[in-house]
Design an enzyme around this catalytic site. Structure first.
Site, mmCIF file in Angstrom:
data_model
loop_
_atom_site.group_PDB
_atom_site.id
_atom_site.type_symbol
_atom_site.label_atom_id
_atom_site.label_comp_id
_atom_site.label_asym_id
_atom_site.label_seq_id
_atom_site.Cartn_x
_atom_site.Cartn_y
_atom_site.Cartn_z
ATOM 1 N N ASP A 174 -11.169 3.103 4.063
ATOM 2 C CA ASP A 174 -11.611 1.699 4.018
ATOM 3 C C ASP A 174 -13.132 1.616 3.859
ATOM 4 O OD1 ASP A 174 -9.840 -0.478 4.173
ATOM 5 O OD2 ASP A 174 -9.367 -0.050 6.271
ATOM 6 N N GLN A 200 -4.813 -1.345 9.560
ATOM 7 C CA GLN A 200 -4.799 -2.691 8.980
ATOM 8 C C GLN A 200 -5.406 -3.694 9.967
ATOM 9 O OE1 GLN A 200 -3.845 -3.323 5.824
ATOM 10 N NE2 GLN A 200 -4.179 -5.523 5.977
ATOM 11 N N LYS A 259 0.844 -1.208 0.000
ATOM 12 C CA LYS A 259 0.000 0.000 0.000
ATOM 13 C C LYS A 259 0.876 1.254 0.000
ATOM 14 C CE LYS A 259 -3.924 -2.316 2.106
ATOM 15 N NZ LYS A 259 -4.614 -2.773 3.320
#
Ligand code: GUN
Length: 292
Positions: A119, A96, A52
């Site tokens: 997200d 995460q 990422k």
């Protein structure tokens, strides 16, 4: 043999377009910033967040990575989230998952400023998505929708089944496909006669996390199959990556199908950068570029 849906090519093209938009923003002195937080040393999470950060920099965005100790308390993580919430150089925040067991995931997700929640997991963004209000949409289902629209152009009236009901993929995927005027079934581990259900559908999205569970014989001829699964298995003494669909048999029947690897996987990071760009444009009252 069905058409192969090349997610890697689509994701590369999307990242190129994002990169061009980032260059235009820089001319206005706006630099999109994405912060990624990892707690602990989970090997898969380490690989994902490194990928990422690399892609974030490649498209010209500002990238921040925070790595916290495995034993970090929920309160300490919430403090880091709050710092990033008020940091003007950060437009997107991603924590995460999974988090170590001493930390309540929901409380962390819902502490992120919803307008920086790239997200799309915050309860406010979930509500916005189900109410058809502009929101930040979870990256994997968004990537699946882009691939489906690119393949089929118009999804109106299609019968779609999603196998899997997770908050990250199955549920938001259902909202997105309803938004495209599909008739949607969400199947899961308790669904009766799953193969008969799957067989009725023009679109199959497999997101169960069980290697090759969806058999080729379950697929309606000509259907479009999107395989979200990424499962590491050992076959004939060799380590292999397989999806949730029995690819070799399904590819004989489907109209089009995503491979694993190279299908949905690359779309997730591209959509994360897409969401960071969207969050940046909204924050600065700039027009949001349309990519699909
Ligand atoms: N872990 C596995 N997939 C994801 C994802 O899409 N977002 C976050 N935050 N964690 C994950």
């Amino acid at each position: 043999m069905s058409r192969l849906i090349d997610g890697k090519k689509f994701a590369d093209s999307l990242c190129n377009k994002i990169s061009k938009e980032v260059s235009k923003l820089k001319e206005k002195n706006v630099i999109p910033g994405l912060a990624v937080i990892r707690v602990g040393e989970d090997p898969a999470s380490t690989v994902y967040i490194n990928m990422k950060a690399k892609k974030t920099k490649e498209v010209g965005m500002h990238s921040v990575t925070k790595i916290l100790d495995e034993k970090t308390s929920g309160d300490d993580l919430l403090n880091v989230v709050e710092e990033l919430n008020i940091d003007e150089s950060i437009n997107g925040i991603l924590v995460q998952l999974p988090l170590p067991k001493q930390i309540n995931e929901d409380s962390v997700i819902n502490a992120i400023n919803p307008d920086k929640d790239v997200d799309g997991f915050h309860a406010i963004n979930t509500g916005r998505l189900w109410s058809s209000i502009d929101s930040l949409v979870p990256c994997t289902p968004l990537g699946c929708k882009m691939l489906l629209l690119n393949e089929l152009k118009d999804l109106t009236g299609k019968k779609a089944i999603i196998v899997g009901r997770s908050n990250i993929v199955g549920k938001p995927m259902a909202a997105l496909l309803i938004g495209e005027s599909c008739t949607v079934t969400v199947a899961h581990s308790k669904t009766k006669n799953l193969q008969d259900e799957v067989k009725k559908n023009d679109i199959v999205v497999a997101a169960v996390g069980v290697p090759e569970m969806i058999k080729g014989s379950w697929i309606k001829p000509g259907a479009t199959v999107i395989d979200v699964g990424i499962n590491r298995i050992e076959k004939d003494g060799k380590k292999k990556l397989v999806g949730d669909v029995e690819f070799s048999e399904a590819a004989k029947v489907a109209g089009a199908i995503t491979p694993v690897p190279g299908g949905v996987g690359p779309m997730t990071i591209a959509c994360l950068l897409h969401n960071t760009l969207v969050a940046t444009c909204r924050k600065n009252n700039l027009e949001i570029p349309k990519f699909f």
